[in-house]
Design an enzyme around this catalytic site. Structure first.
Site, PDB file in Angstrom:
ATOM      1  CG  ASN A  73      -2.150  -0.807   1.096  1.00 49.79           C
ATOM      2  OD1 ASN A  73      -2.514  -1.191  -0.009  1.00 49.79           O
ATOM      3  ND2 ASN A  73      -2.804  -1.084   2.208  1.00 49.79           N
ATOM      4  CB  SER A 119       7.165  -8.989  -5.724  1.00 44.18           C
ATOM      5  OG  SER A 119       6.242  -9.114  -4.676  1.00 44.18           O
ATOM      6  CB  CYS A 155       0.314   6.701  10.072  1.00 48.12           C
ATOM      7  SG  CYS A 155      -0.322   5.277  10.981  1.00 48.12           S
ATOM      8  N   GLY A 170      -3.826   1.016   7.483  1.00 44.61           N
ATOM      9  CA  GLY A 170      -2.599   1.049   8.263  1.00 44.61           C
ATOM     10  C   GLY A 170      -2.063  -0.327   8.581  1.00 44.61           C
ATOM     11  CE  LYS A 174       4.695   0.677  16.757  1.00 47.84           C
ATOM     12  NZ  LYS A 174       3.967   0.207  15.559  1.00 47.84           N
ATOM     13  NE  ARG A 200      -5.861  -1.176  12.634  1.00 47.61           N
ATOM     14  CZ  ARG A 200      -4.719  -0.607  12.271  1.00 47.61           C
ATOM     15  NH1 ARG A 200      -4.727   0.531  11.597  1.00 47.61           N
ATOM     16  NH2 ARG A 200      -3.560  -1.156  12.607  1.00 47.61           N
ATOM     17  CG  HIS A 228      -4.994   6.817  10.797  1.00 52.28           C
ATOM     18  ND1 HIS A 228      -5.611   5.732  10.202  1.00 52.28           N
ATOM     19  CD2 HIS A 228      -3.709   6.424  11.050  1.00 52.28           C
ATOM     20  CE1 HIS A 228      -4.745   4.741  10.094  1.00 52.28           C
ATOM     21  NE2 HIS A 228      -3.591   5.134  10.608  1.00 52.28           N
TER      22      HIS A 228
END
Length: 340
Positions: free
Chosen positions: A13, A40, A131, A162, A215, A236, A243
């Site tokens: 993402n 990948s 984030c 996220g 964090k 969440r 967010h």
């Protein structure tokens, strides 16, 4: 001549968003390397409107070919490959949590503490904050400058993006399944996420906090000021991208709502949309694809001296991750790296 840029985790993402952001902002790149795991290899990823780039194996890539590497491949990959890239002379900007609290590694939101980049050469690694931390400190920096923050209490409302693409798929599939009476399958989240909220992001710690909450606390202090007290509850929610945060702030000095609004409006990267009426605020759905953090619901907290509360939202894949990393790279080439 331009810079050579590697994007590690290019199929995820945030990696894809990094490539989009580099192209949109016309970063002075002479060559782009898209790197991911060996599974990948052979895939292609988009860069700009027309270009497709073949994916290379990050584990075997020669990082001396790149000037800057944007990492968004998780902590284990950052632990193994970031020092390898740094030793090869490539400046690493890492989006994982692995390097954020490492001494000698700048933790940077360019609008807030861009001067911290001056120390990047100690390890050749720069950390991109969490984030939720990014959008909160961006909104609070102008307030801290005029009234000095003592304490922050924040509750986050974090979208499933996220947690990665599989988490987004889980929300979609559970939501679709509920309408046809299929039992929800729980793989990415420990509780059902569709039509629900989960007060649990990352692992639990001994004191009852989760690592996501930890964090936000330690990163905010490293970026803004070490003496600020931070208490976070991270949740969440069933939103795909964007967010939200309900933030309560206690200051050392008096500050009015009007002063706070004016300071945030004049700060780069922050937009204030705050009308005390229906629709006079911004929601996560409305900020998808936006670069700025949006602040609403600014109001006095009468329960403490010098207190304010506010609501802020941001696109966690852009300013919360990819855009912030690209802005770090832009500041690096503008002020610190040799001109090409």
């Amino acid at each position: 001549m331009g810079y050579k840029i590697a994007v590690v985790g290019a199929t995820g993402n945030v990696g894809r968003e990094m490539l989009n952001t580099l192209a949109e902002r016309k970063f002075p790149a002479d060559e782009i390397f898209a790197l991911a795991s060996s599974k990948s290899i052979g895939r292609t990823v988009g860069y700009g409107e027309d270009d497709e780039i073949s994916v290379l194996d990050a584990a075997t890539f020669d990082f001396s070919k790149a000037d800057i590497a944007l990492f968004s491949a998780g902590g284990e990959t950052a632990k193994k490959l970031a020092p390898k890239a740094a030793e090869a002379g490539c400046v690493v900007i890492d989006n994982s949590s692995y390097w954020r609290m490492e001494p000698g590694v700048p933790l940077v939101v360019p609008e807030v503490n861009g001067d911290a980049l001056a120390g990047y050469a100690k390890k050749n690694i720069i950390a991109n904050p969490n984030c939720s931390t990014i959008q909160m400190v961006l909104a609070l920096k102008p307030l801290h400058d005029i009234a000095t923050i003592k304490r922050i209490v924040v509750a986050t409302y974090q979208s499933v993006s996220g947690a990665g693409r599989a988490a987004m798929d889980e929300l979609f599939n559970q939501t679709k399944g509920i309408y046809v009476n299929d039992p929800p399958k729980k793989e990415e989240f420990t509780k059902q996420i569709a039509f629900n909220v989960i007060p649990h992001i990352d692992n639990f710690m001994d004191d009852g906090a989760t690592r996501e909450e930890w964090k936000m606390s330690v990163e905010t202090r490293k970026i803004l000021a070490p003496e600020i007290a931070v208490h976070a509850t991270c949740v969440r929610v069933p939103v795909f991208v964007g967010h939200g945060e309900a933030v309560n702030i206690e200051f050392e000095k008096p500050i009015t709502v009007e002063e706070a609004r004016k300071a945030m409006k004049n700060f780069p990267g922050v937009s204030v949309v705050d009308y005390r009426q229906d629709e006079g605020y911004v929601t996560p759905q409305e900020v998808q694809g936006e670069d700025n953090v949006f602040v609403s619901r600014v109001r006095k907290d009468p329960t403490v001296a010098n207190g304010l509360s506010l609501w802020c939202v941001g696109d966690n894949l852009r300013k919360g991750a990819a855009l912030n990393a690209v802005q770090i790279a832009e500041k690096l080439v503008a002020e610190f790296l040799p001109e090409k």
